[in-house]
Each structure stands twice: as C-alpha cells, then as structure tokens.
Design a protein around this motif. Structure first.
Motif, PDB file in Angstrom:
ATOM      1  N   PHE A  28      98.732   6.292  37.792  1.00 41.06           N
ATOM      2  CA  PHE A  28      97.915   5.392  36.974  1.00 41.06           C
ATOM      3  C   PHE A  28      96.495   5.931  36.830  1.00 41.06           C
ATOM      4  N   GLU A  29      95.906   6.361  37.945  1.00 47.45           N
ATOM      5  CA  GLU A  29      94.539   6.882  37.920  1.00 47.45           C
ATOM      6  C   GLU A  29      94.431   8.112  37.012  1.00 47.45           C
TER       7      GLU A  29
ATOM      8  N   ALA B  33      91.065   8.404  28.432  1.00 48.89           N
ATOM      9  CA  ALA B  33      89.627   8.705  28.516  1.00 48.89           C
ATOM     10  C   ALA B  33      88.838   7.619  29.250  1.00 48.89           C
ATOM     11  N   ASP B  34      89.227   7.376  30.506  1.00 46.94           N
ATOM     12  CA  ASP B  34      88.559   6.356  31.332  1.00 46.94           C
ATOM     13  C   ASP B  34      88.563   4.979  30.670  1.00 46.94           C
TER      14      ASP B  34
ATOM     15  N   PHE C  12      91.319  -1.406  27.485  1.00 47.52           N
ATOM     16  CA  PHE C  12      90.676  -1.995  28.655  1.00 47.52           C
ATOM     17  C   PHE C  12      89.342  -2.601  28.257  1.00 47.52           C
ATOM     18  N   THR C  13      88.984  -3.730  28.868  1.00 47.74           N
ATOM     19  CA  THR C  13      87.683  -4.347  28.615  1.00 47.74           C
ATOM     20  C   THR C  13      86.675  -3.941  29.686  1.00 47.74           C
ATOM     21  N   GLU C  14      87.173  -3.455  30.825  1.00 47.80           N
ATOM     22  CA  GLU C  14      86.326  -2.975  31.924  1.00 47.80           C
ATOM     23  C   GLU C  14      87.184  -2.106  32.825  1.00 47.80           C
TER      24      GLU C  14
END
Length: 118
Positions: free
Chosen positions: A64-65, A73-74, A94-96
C-alpha cells in the motif's frame, strides 16, 4: 475515468464499523441584508467523502505504501476502487494522507477519500 486502480492484493472495501460519509455541498449561500438568504448551485458535479479503515498484513502495508508513494504520487492522482456503499467501481482521490496503527500483528490503515462525480 482514470486507468490507475486500487492494488488488487489489498482490501478495497473500507470497514463498515468505522465508515463515515459526508457529501460536500455544491451550493453557494449569500446572506441578504433583508429577507431570506439567496441560494444557487455553484456546480453540478459534487463529491462525497468516505472516512474509514482497512486492516492489512505487514506485506500488504508495504505494498500500500509503495502504491501510494509511487503510483498515485503521494495521493495526488485519482484512482478507481469499489464504492464502499454500492461496491461498484468509482473514481476516488485522497483528501489527506493516510495513517497507520499496529493492531495484534496486523496494521489498521485509516484513510479519507472523496468519490468524484461527473
């Protein structure tokens, strides 16, 4: 829809025991000096935010990481995963950043993602 997808070896469905959702408003409200507020639609596309977690092994956590950092891209890029409510493929982002917590030899990964509507 994007061609990036949630990793197949990691659970896609956020756990229902900790799942919460919130729809983001697509209207603008303007307060008037006199009388009721004026309300108008800002845009027709809206998003719905899902906050929840998945429980994974150490190997899945590492996968996952790597996916999060290198493929999306993070968390900056969109990806396709199952909608936690309908279980149908949908586009998310993702929102955060996610968080990790060890639990009994496994890892709980908490995420906040928004479903993108067209």
């Amino acid at each position: 829809m994007t061609s990036l997808t949630w990793p197949k070896d990691i659970p896609q469905v956020l756990r229902l025991d900790g799942l919460s959702t919130q729809r983001k408003s697509s209207v603008v409200r303007t307060q008037m000096d006199v009388g009721p507020d004026k309300v108008r639609r800002r845009y027709t596309a809206s998003t719905k935010v899902f906050t929840g977690s998945i429980v994974v092994t150490e190997k899945q956590r590492e996968l996952f990481e790597a996916w999060y950092r290198n493929v999306i891209a993070d968390g900056a890029l969109r990806f396709v995963m199952k909608d936690p409510q309908t279980l149908q493929p949908a586009e998310f982002r993702f929102t955060e950043d996610y968080s990790e917590e060890p639990i009994e030899g496994l890892w709980k990964i908490a995420v906040s993602v928004e479903k993108l509507h067209g």
